[in-house]
Scaffold this active site. Structure first.
Site, PDB file in Angstrom:
ATOM      1  N   PHE A  11       0.966  -1.004   0.007  1.00 36.51           N
ATOM      2  CA  PHE A  11      -0.079  -0.048  -0.086  1.00 36.51           C
ATOM      3  C   PHE A  11       0.906   1.215  -0.030  1.00 36.51           C
ATOM      4  O   PHE A  11       0.555   2.031  -0.787  1.00 36.51           O
ATOM      5  CB  PHE A  11      -1.022   0.024   1.129  1.00 36.51           C
ATOM      6  CG  PHE A  11      -1.724   1.074   1.466  1.00 36.51           C
ATOM      7  CD1 PHE A  11      -2.523   1.877   0.272  1.00 36.51           C
ATOM      8  CD2 PHE A  11      -2.013   1.409   2.827  1.00 36.51           C
ATOM      9  CE1 PHE A  11      -3.133   2.874   0.504  1.00 36.51           C
ATOM     10  CE2 PHE A  11      -2.934   2.653   2.811  1.00 36.51           C
ATOM     11  CZ  PHE A  11      -3.442   3.328   1.894  1.00 36.51           C
ATOM     12  N   ILE A  12       1.691   1.345   0.982  1.00 37.73           N
ATOM     13  CA  ILE A  12       2.640   2.455   0.906  1.00 37.73           C
ATOM     14  C   ILE A  12       4.023   2.428  -0.005  1.00 37.73           C
ATOM     15  O   ILE A  12       4.111   3.366  -0.596  1.00 37.73           O
ATOM     16  CB  ILE A  12       3.211   2.726   2.325  1.00 37.73           C
ATOM     17  CG1 ILE A  12       2.232   2.885   3.470  1.00 37.73           C
ATOM     18  CG2 ILE A  12       4.260   3.730   2.567  1.00 37.73           C
ATOM     19  CD1 ILE A  12       2.820   2.964   4.918  1.00 37.73           C
ATOM     20  N   PRO A  48      21.154 -12.994   4.409  1.00 36.66           N
ATOM     21  CA  PRO A  48      22.126 -11.964   4.284  1.00 36.66           C
ATOM     22  C   PRO A  48      22.990 -11.925   3.192  1.00 36.66           C
ATOM     23  O   PRO A  48      23.094 -10.724   2.668  1.00 36.66           O
ATOM     24  CB  PRO A  48      22.515 -11.679   5.687  1.00 36.66           C
ATOM     25  CG  PRO A  48      21.694 -12.594   6.553  1.00 36.66           C
ATOM     26  CD  PRO A  48      21.234 -13.664   5.761  1.00 36.66           C
ATOM     27  N   ASN A  81       8.211  -8.964   9.527  1.00 40.61           N
ATOM     28  CA  ASN A  81       8.348  -7.499  10.335  1.00 40.61           C
ATOM     29  C   ASN A  81       9.732  -7.346  11.032  1.00 40.61           C
ATOM     30  O   ASN A  81      10.146  -6.500  11.423  1.00 40.61           O
ATOM     31  CB  ASN A  81       7.159  -7.263  11.231  1.00 40.61           C
ATOM     32  CG  ASN A  81       6.096  -6.955  10.479  1.00 40.61           C
ATOM     33  OD1 ASN A  81       5.957  -6.564   9.033  1.00 40.61           O
ATOM     34  ND2 ASN A  81       4.775  -7.206  10.736  1.00 40.61           N
ATOM     35  N   TYR A 131       1.309  -7.909  16.071  1.00 40.05           N
ATOM     36  CA  TYR A 131       1.693  -6.962  14.865  1.00 40.05           C
ATOM     37  C   TYR A 131       2.510  -5.812  15.403  1.00 40.05           C
ATOM     38  O   TYR A 131       3.933  -5.675  15.005  1.00 40.05           O
ATOM     39  CB  TYR A 131       0.456  -6.287  14.125  1.00 40.05           C
ATOM     40  CG  TYR A 131       0.888  -5.211  13.406  1.00 40.05           C
ATOM     41  CD1 TYR A 131       1.677  -5.504  12.087  1.00 40.05           C
ATOM     42  CD2 TYR A 131       0.570  -3.931  13.614  1.00 40.05           C
ATOM     43  CE1 TYR A 131       1.926  -4.374  11.201  1.00 40.05           C
ATOM     44  CE2 TYR A 131       1.075  -2.908  12.851  1.00 40.05           C
ATOM     45  CZ  TYR A 131       1.576  -3.144  11.687  1.00 40.05           C
ATOM     46  OH  TYR A 131       1.966  -2.091  10.977  1.00 40.05           O
ATOM     47  N   LYS A 135       6.763  -5.351  14.671  1.00 38.71           N
ATOM     48  CA  LYS A 135       7.165  -3.916  14.224  1.00 38.71           C
ATOM     49  C   LYS A 135       8.097  -3.523  15.018  1.00 38.71           C
ATOM     50  O   LYS A 135       9.121  -2.977  14.677  1.00 38.71           O
ATOM     51  CB  LYS A 135       6.019  -3.074  13.864  1.00 38.71           C
ATOM     52  CG  LYS A 135       5.174  -3.639  12.682  1.00 38.71           C
ATOM     53  CD  LYS A 135       5.699  -3.567  11.340  1.00 38.71           C
ATOM     54  CE  LYS A 135       6.076  -2.265  11.089  1.00 38.71           C
ATOM     55  NZ  LYS A 135       6.882  -2.260   9.818  1.00 38.71           N
TER      56      LYS A 135
END
Length: 306
Positions: A11-12, A48, A81, A131, A135
């Site tokens: 979305f962002i 990584p 996240n 969530y 985050k």
């Protein structure tokens, strides 16, 4: 300036990509899981070392991390996240020329805050639910990485492209069905809480500003005002031209008033309002798009969907 953008399909992320691609000063490479990405890579499962090789090939001066998950199991949220952020940070540390990292955090990291007050970046985070916890863990990893890092702690994002699972994505779709069927009411979740709404296009502007700034640490990105969900929903109802009524389900507790102890209703975040002075002072950023316009654009997109 070379930029590596992660999470451009979200979305962002989509709005950040739009903003970056229109800037002739930026050379943007997109890394993600989908075929549309310039580099196919899964941050949640990739190593990584593999990501470092891509970084050394692209040699970005800035890495923007818009990747992450809002919904899913606890395992999904931790992988998207937290684990993914650890992979990004370690890869940048190993790269030949470590880039500046812009990481998108969330207001959910703060958890319950004092009602009626704007929360500053110095507030102690107390997230509730997987969530917010996942985050915050990602934010802490980014801040403790030793990299040139700024975390944009984004408040409640609205605007065109709102996810179908979000409050206003669901409400807009329910309003569309009600109008098509001539139904007199629409059911929705409890709308008594307050949130700080910021347009997704303003968030993209903040990310763009951060790419050219020297700001580090946490920076709140919000409107700077708390709006009751019920009032925001009313703006969407008005934009849709719906003349029926909203029926709120699962309402709990009494009215929310300034000065109320958030512990009066445990397990709930009753209030969100960002202190946005740091964004103004260190990024030269202010929100521009009013909430009424954001929600009108949400409705226009849903109404025009085939």
């Amino acid at each position: 300036m070379r930029v590596l953008l992660l999470g451009a399909d979200g979305f962002i992320g989509r709005r950040v990509a739009d903003r970056f691609f229109t800037d002739p000063e930026l050379q943007v490479t997109v890394l993600g899981r989908r075929d549309s990405a310039d580099i196919r890579f899964d941050l949640a499962s990739g190593s990584p070392g593999a990501l470092t090789r891509f970084l050394d090939a692209v040699m970005p001066r800035v890495v923007v991390n818009c990747a992450g998950a809002t919904y899913g199991t606890q395992r999904d949220l931790v992988r998207a996240n937290t684990v993914a952020v650890a992979t990004v940070c370690e890869a940048i540390r190993r790269s030949a020329e470590p880039a500046r990292l812009i990481h998108l955090g969330s207001a959910a990291e703060y958890g319950p805050v004092s009602i009626g007050a704007a929360v500053p970046e110095s507030a102690d985070p107390r997230p509730i639910g997987p969530y917010g916890v996942s985050k915050l863990a990602g934010t802490e990893l980014a801040l403790s990485s030793g990299l040139d890092t700024v975390v944009l702690r984004v408040f409640d994002t609205v605007g065109p492209g709102a996810p179908a699972g979000s409050l206003f994505g669901r409400l807009a779709e329910s309003l569309r069905r009600a109008l098509e069927r001539g139904e007199p009411q629409v059911r929705t979740a409890d709308l008594s809480a307050f949130r700080d709404f910021v347009d997704v296009r303003d968030v993209a502007r903040a990310v763009h500003a951060a790419a050219f700034s020297a700001a580090t640490g946490v920076v709140n990105i919000g409107s700077g005002s708390g709006t009751r969900l019920r009032d925001a929903a009313g703006l969407l109802v008005r934009a849709a031209g719906f003349e029926g009524r909203l029926v709120e389900e699962g309402r709990s507790g009494g009215p929310i008033v300034p000065g109320q102890d958030p512990g009066d209703r445990p397990g709930e975040v009753l209030w969100r309002q960002a202190d946005v002075r740091t964004a103004r002072d260190r990024l030269g950023w202010r929100p521009r798009v009013p909430l009424e316009e954001s929600l009108a654009d949400v409705w226009t997109e849903i109404a025009c969907r085939v």
